[in-house]
Every structure is written in C-alpha cells, then in structure tokens.
Design a protein around this motif. Sequence first.
Motif, PDB file in Angstrom:
ATOM      1  N   CYS A  45      33.471  82.799  51.028  1.00 37.28           N
ATOM      2  CA  CYS A  45      32.046  82.571  50.712  1.00 37.28           C
ATOM      3  C   CYS A  45      31.533  83.652  49.772  1.00 37.28           C
ATOM      4  N   CYS A  69      30.344  72.883  49.423  1.00 38.62           N
ATOM      5  CA  CYS A  69      30.700  74.289  49.215  1.00 38.62           C
ATOM      6  C   CYS A  69      31.639  74.417  48.014  1.00 38.62           C
ATOM      7  N   PRO A  70      31.239  75.178  46.995  1.00 41.62           N
ATOM      8  CA  PRO A  70      32.075  75.310  45.797  1.00 41.62           C
ATOM      9  C   PRO A  70      33.279  76.225  46.017  1.00 41.62           C
ATOM     10  N   SER A  71      33.291  76.905  47.145  1.00 38.64           N
ATOM     11  CA  SER A  71      34.366  77.882  47.395  1.00 38.64           C
ATOM     12  C   SER A  71      35.325  77.442  48.488  1.00 38.64           C
ATOM     13  N   ILE A 127      32.246  79.773  58.582  1.00 35.10           N
ATOM     14  CA  ILE A 127      32.379  80.120  57.166  1.00 35.10           C
ATOM     15  C   ILE A 127      33.425  81.221  57.044  1.00 35.10           C
ATOM     16  N   ILE A 147      34.014  76.527  54.042  1.00 36.49           N
ATOM     17  CA  ILE A 147      33.635  75.972  55.345  1.00 36.49           C
ATOM     18  C   ILE A 147      34.901  75.607  56.111  1.00 36.49           C
ATOM     19  N   GLU A 158      28.313  83.164  48.590  1.00 38.64           N
ATOM     20  CA  GLU A 158      26.901  82.787  48.594  1.00 38.64           C
ATOM     21  C   GLU A 158      26.555  81.880  47.412  1.00 38.64           C
ATOM     22  N   CYS A 159      27.546  81.176  46.936  1.00 34.36           N
ATOM     23  CA  CYS A 159      27.392  80.218  45.825  1.00 34.36           C
ATOM     24  C   CYS A 159      27.083  80.879  44.488  1.00 34.36           C
ATOM     25  N   PRO A 178      22.138  78.506  48.108  1.00 40.26           N
ATOM     26  CA  PRO A 178      23.347  78.266  48.903  1.00 40.26           C
ATOM     27  C   PRO A 178      23.387  76.803  49.353  1.00 40.26           C
ATOM     28  N   GLN A 179      24.438  76.144  48.956  1.00 46.37           N
ATOM     29  CA  GLN A 179      24.505  74.705  49.191  1.00 46.37           C
ATOM     30  C   GLN A 179      24.583  74.336  50.669  1.00 46.37           C
ATOM     31  N   CYS A 180      25.274  75.140  51.440  1.00 46.47           N
ATOM     32  CA  CYS A 180      25.396  74.824  52.869  1.00 46.47           C
ATOM     33  C   CYS A 180      24.027  74.849  53.541  1.00 46.47           C
TER      34      CYS A 180
HETATM   35  S1  SF4 Z   1      26.873  79.962  50.709  1.00 40.14           S
HETATM   36 FE1  SF4 Z   1      27.701  78.218  51.844  1.00 40.14          FE
HETATM   37  S2  SF4 Z   1      28.133  76.663  50.278  1.00 40.14           S
HETATM   38 FE2  SF4 Z   1      27.923  78.648  49.223  1.00 40.14          FE
HETATM   39  S3  SF4 Z   1      29.971  79.539  49.077  1.00 40.14           S
HETATM   40 FE3  SF4 Z   1      29.080  80.309  50.988  1.00 40.14          FE
HETATM   41  S4  SF4 Z   1      29.720  78.853  52.554  1.00 40.14           S
HETATM   42 FE4  SF4 Z   1      30.025  77.859  50.590  1.00 40.14          FE
END
Ligand code: SF4
Length: 92
Positions: free
Chosen positions: A38, A19-21, A33, A24, A40-41, A48-50
């Motif tokens: 979040c 998760c870049p943010s 989350i 988690i 959404e990347c 979305p990486q998760c």
């Molecule tokens: S979509 Fe998932 S990986 Fe991306 S910022 Fe949100 S929680 Fe983190």
Amino acid sequence: MAFQIIEGCVNCWACLPLCPSQAILVVKPHFLIDSWRCNECEGHYADPQCASICPVEGAILDSLGIPLNPVGSLTGIPLGRRTATRVEIGAS
Ligand code: SF4
Ligand code: SF4
C-alpha cells in the motif's frame, strides 16, 4: 506509509479491484492491507480508492490510526445520536 483494514470490514470485496497496488489481501476473518504494497494510492489517484468505495464507517484507518470514513461520514448520523440509539436498542 500504509493504511489498515480492521475488524469492521464486512468482506464485501468492493475495494479489491480498485487498489492500484494489489495491496488488499483476501483473508479471514476480514480483509487486510499489505503494508509493504500500500502506497496510499500515491501517483495513481488523488483519493485512496479503498476508502472511497468502502461502505463501512471505521473499517479503514490511515497511517496514524484515524478512520478514513469516521462515524457519521457515510450515514450522516451524528455520533451522539448513534450512541444513544445503540443504548436504546441494547446493541453491544
Ligand atoms: S490506499 Fe487502499 S487502494 Fe490505495 S494502495 Fe493502499 S490499499 Fe490500495
Ligand atoms: S470495501 Fe470496506 S468492507 Fe468492503 S472489503 Fe474493503 S475494507 Fe472491507
């Protein structure tokens, strides 16, 4: 907009480092989350990486409450077959 982790999560930790943010949250009974973190990347990744790494169908929902990995998307088992098998084996 933010995604949600729900009770299907098995706390496998796979999503956490991706998760870049740092959205988690390691909490019990399952990871969550942080909706404030979040994004959404967006601006980091196209997907979305998760949800991309999560091995559990239905554990992560989008901002509309729709599973990002719906039933059958990871296993290839159609929903009807899955439901029938759960009935056959008496799974709840
Ligand atoms: S979509 Fe998932 S990986 Fe991306 S910022 Fe949100 S929680 Fe983190
Ligand atoms: S990858 Fe999926 S199952 Fe694993 S901790 Fe994250 S949400 Fe839970």
